[in-house]
Every structure is written in C-alpha cells, then in structure tokens.
Design an enzyme around this catalytic site. Sequence first.
Site, short mmCIF file in Angstrom:
data_model
loop_
_atom_site.label_atom_id
_atom_site.label_comp_id
_atom_site.label_asym_id
_atom_site.label_seq_id
_atom_site.Cartn_x
_atom_site.Cartn_y
_atom_site.Cartn_z
N CYS A 118 -45.98 63.03 -67.61
CA CYS A 118 -45.20 63.70 -66.56
C CYS A 118 -46.09 64.42 -65.54
O CYS A 118 -45.61 64.85 -64.49
CB CYS A 118 -44.21 64.67 -67.18
SG CYS A 118 -43.24 63.90 -68.48
N HIS A 257 -42.05 69.70 -62.52
CA HIS A 257 -41.54 68.55 -63.27
C HIS A 257 -40.20 68.90 -63.89
O HIS A 257 -40.04 69.94 -64.52
CB HIS A 257 -42.55 68.15 -64.35
CG HIS A 257 -41.96 67.20 -65.34
ND1 HIS A 257 -41.34 66.04 -64.95
CD2 HIS A 257 -41.86 67.26 -66.69
CE1 HIS A 257 -40.89 65.42 -66.03
NE2 HIS A 257 -41.19 66.14 -67.09
N ASN A 287 -34.77 63.59 -66.73
CA ASN A 287 -36.23 63.66 -66.75
C ASN A 287 -36.78 62.28 -66.42
O ASN A 287 -36.62 61.34 -67.20
CB ASN A 287 -36.68 64.10 -68.16
CG ASN A 287 -38.20 64.20 -68.28
OD1 ASN A 287 -38.94 63.69 -67.43
ND2 ASN A 287 -38.66 64.83 -69.34
N1 ACO Z 1 -26.26 66.67 -79.22
C1 ACO Z 1 -25.88 67.54 -80.17
N2 ACO Z 1 -26.74 68.13 -81.00
C2 ACO Z 1 -28.03 67.86 -80.86
C3 ACO Z 1 -28.51 66.95 -79.89
C4 ACO Z 1 -27.56 66.34 -79.05
N3 ACO Z 1 -27.90 65.46 -78.08
N4 ACO Z 1 -29.84 66.87 -79.99
C5 ACO Z 1 -30.21 67.70 -80.99
N5 ACO Z 1 -29.11 68.28 -81.53
C6 ACO Z 1 -29.03 69.25 -82.62
C7 ACO Z 1 -30.26 69.22 -83.49
O1 ACO Z 1 -30.18 68.20 -84.45
C8 ACO Z 1 -30.18 70.60 -84.10
O2 ACO Z 1 -29.28 70.56 -85.16
P1 ACO Z 1 -29.62 71.32 -86.54
O3 ACO Z 1 -29.76 72.76 -86.19
O4 ACO Z 1 -28.44 70.99 -87.39
O5 ACO Z 1 -30.90 70.71 -87.02
C9 ACO Z 1 -29.57 71.47 -83.01
O6 ACO Z 1 -28.97 70.55 -82.09
C10 ACO Z 1 -30.57 72.32 -82.26
O7 ACO Z 1 -31.69 71.50 -81.93
P2 ACO Z 1 -32.88 72.07 -81.09
O8 ACO Z 1 -33.97 71.04 -81.05
O9 ACO Z 1 -33.22 73.43 -81.61
O10 ACO Z 1 -32.20 72.22 -79.66
P3 ACO Z 1 -32.82 72.83 -78.36
O11 ACO Z 1 -31.98 73.94 -77.87
O12 ACO Z 1 -34.28 73.12 -78.52
O13 ACO Z 1 -32.65 71.66 -77.31
C11 ACO Z 1 -34.02 69.97 -76.29
C12 ACO Z 1 -33.27 70.41 -77.55
C13 ACO Z 1 -32.99 69.78 -75.17
C14 ACO Z 1 -34.73 68.66 -76.56
C15 ACO Z 1 -35.00 71.07 -75.90
O14 ACO Z 1 -35.78 71.44 -77.01
C16 ACO Z 1 -35.92 70.62 -74.80
O15 ACO Z 1 -35.50 70.29 -73.70
N6 ACO Z 1 -37.21 70.69 -75.04
C17 ACO Z 1 -38.17 70.29 -74.06
C18 ACO Z 1 -38.51 68.90 -74.33
C19 ACO Z 1 -38.46 68.06 -73.11
O16 ACO Z 1 -38.12 68.45 -72.04
N7 ACO Z 1 -38.84 66.83 -73.32
C20 ACO Z 1 -38.82 65.88 -72.30
C21 ACO Z 1 -40.07 65.08 -72.35
S1 ACO Z 1 -41.42 66.03 -72.19
C22 ACO Z 1 -41.77 66.25 -70.65
O17 ACO Z 1 -41.15 65.74 -69.78
C23 ACO Z 1 -42.85 67.17 -70.41
#
Ligand code: ACO
Length: 330
Positions: A118, A257, A287
């Site tokens: 990214c 980004h 993204n």
């Molecule tokens: N729908 C419903 N529930 C979900 C989903 C979904 N799509 N995805 C995950 N969950 C659940 C998980 O399983 C977890 O359940 P559990 O507690 O029973 O285990 C719960 O939701 C919480 O999961 P978290 O990972 O703690 O959720 P978080 O609030 O951190 O959000 C996310 C997840 C959106 C991926 C966030 O961590 C994020 O955006 N992180 C940054 C990563 C990113 O942007 N990556 C993109 C690529 S990297 C880049 O571009 C630099």
Amino acid sequence: MPINNPIGILSVGHYLPDTIIDNHHFVDRGMDTSSEWIETRSGIKTRHIVSENQSTSDLAALAGTSAINHGAVDASVLDFIIVATATPDHQGFPSTACLVQEKLGLTNIECFDVTAACSGFAYALSIAYAKITAGIGSHGLVIGAETLSRLVDWSDRRSAILFGDGAGAAIVGPVETGGFLGFDQGASGHAAGILSCIHQSNTERFNGTHQTDHIPIIHMDGQAVFKQGVQVVVESLNQLFSKQSIHASDVDYVICHQANIRILESVSKKIGVPFEKFLTNIDRVGNTSAASIPLVLSQYHHDQFSKGDIICLVGFGAGFTWSSILLEWS
Ligand code: ACO
C-alpha cells in the site's frame, strides 16, 4: 518554500471497474457478517470489482490514459512508466508497466514495477522525483493499480470485506513553482508477518466458484496492522514536518492510504490535523492498496485543490512499509 528546478504532479487520472458491490453482498452470499459491522468497523460501504476479462494492466492503462487526457503534456514526452502493484498480471515477469506501455501505444521508454504494497504509489513517486532530479528522464507516468479481489478468499469475513479494485495515475515532471518539498520513507522487516500473501488451497473466488489450486491469499493480523499503521504514519508525518520545518497547522490536506476510516481518525487526532483536512474515498472504493492515494488525488484535485496548497501524501502497508511526501500543489 521556493526550490530550484521544482518537480511536481502535472496531471492525474483514474479508472474504477463498472461492477460495484455494497456490504449486503457479503450477507447475500452467506457470510456471517452484517452491513453495519463492516461500515462501523472499517468505514466501507461499497467497492468496485474487476470483471473476469480485465487485468491489472488494463486498469492501469485506463488510469494512465485518463491522466494523459487530463494533462497539458503529450504522451510523447514520457520517459518512463512505473506501476506500483501487489497484483501484477504476471508473477515474476514481464512487469505490468511493460504491458501498460504497449496498451498506451508507447515504445522504447523505460518501464518497471514497484512492490511496496500500500506504500507502492508513494515509493514510486519518490523514484520518479529522484530520476528526474538526477536527469534520468524529464517526465514519468506513475500508476498505482490493483485487482485485490483476486487475492482474497471470498469466504473469509476478516479480509474479503476490506478490499476493492481500481487504478490511479499521475504524470510527474517539471513545474513552475511548488511540487515535491520533502520525503520520509522506511520499512520494518520485522513486522513482515502481520500482513502477507500465503499460498492456500480451498478458497472461494468472487464468482462463487471453489478454487482447489494453491494460490496466494491475503493473511493479516487486523489489530496488529491497525496499531502498526497508526504508529508508523504518525511517526513518519512528524518526521516529515520536522525535516521540512513546518507545523501541522500549515497542512491544507492529508491524503492517507485508505485502509480503515478509524485509522485515519486516530492519525488525525495524534498529529493535530483536523479530520476535515483528510480526504477520503474509503466509503466508496474500500482499500485499493497502491491505487488508494492516486485515486483520492484524482477524485478530489479538481474541486478541492488550489495552487500553493500544502498536501501530505502518506502510504503504509505490508512489509511493513511507509512513505510520506510533502507536496505543494502546482
Ligand atoms: N463481520 C462480523 N464479524 C467479524 C468480521 C466481519 N466481517 N470480521 C471479523 N469479525 C469478528 C472477529 O471474528 C471477532 O470475533 P471474536 O471476538 O468472536 O473472535 C470480532 O469480529 C472482532 O474482531 P477484531 O479483529 O477485533 O475486529 P476489529 O475491530 O479489529 O476490526 C478490522 C477488524 C476491520 C480488520 C480492523 O482490525 C482493521 O481494519 N485493521 C486494519 C487492517 C487493515 O486495514 N488491513 C487492510 C490491509 S493492510 C493495509 O492496507 C495497510
């Protein structure tokens, strides 16, 4: 901040595939999620998906054509094409940039790809700046293009919901005033494991078919990427401000980004630049990795930017990589 022989962005353009899916799409295909969860946790409402017969180089060439058509310089002045992508048409070679050259009807000019996830577009801009400053060419076409929908397992709710396809492009060359004022870039290889592509079988494609072959699929520790992303962006922007002797209040716009709207909100608070100055499109395109920054640039520049505006471009992503650029709009 007058500088000798300024180099900047002469024109921008973009391309987004026609197919748009909203968050209900994931529920409709049987995923255990909800539109509200996706929107509140990521800020994403819709994303564009490439058609079966389109490749990353197709998207890149259409974005490149758009930048050429919107600019005052003719394509014949281009000395090089750089494509930043994590989803090249071919693994290994030829580079996607060479395929773009052919699709644009250009010949002989230098072409190569940049792999920095990214951060790729911002890394590529710095290479274009360095080449032109060193006299190795006068104008370059820099493109960020991705078909990330082919790099996710469409049955994995943790990643499939986040990504979209698209391409953005910029022509870099000499400007009368302003242009690139400073750069801060880096990488932390020790964090490579939190976001990587791992070969996996038994995955689901966008069209619902089952993929039995081993193919590269995005694996990510979402929370670790979130924390690392905020940390490196804040540190890099503070470094940039300090190197350029500017204050956060001097910044007119930040184009970060688009990984997660909550990452952008957190960065805004920590660096003291109001969130209104953060330009976003994550709600509409998700993204798009290396395409993210040039897509925002292209979508906002016409209505938003004035000559002399101070703009921060900041990429971060797998590696872990980061790249911040201070730009005075020309
Ligand atoms: N729908 C419903 N529930 C979900 C989903 C979904 N799509 N995805 C995950 N969950 C659940 C998980 O399983 C977890 O359940 P559990 O507690 O029973 O285990 C719960 O939701 C919480 O999961 P978290 O990972 O703690 O959720 P978080 O609030 O951190 O959000 C996310 C997840 C959106 C991926 C966030 O961590 C994020 O955006 N992180 C940054 C990563 C990113 O942007 N990556 C993109 C690529 S990297 C880049 O571009 C630099």
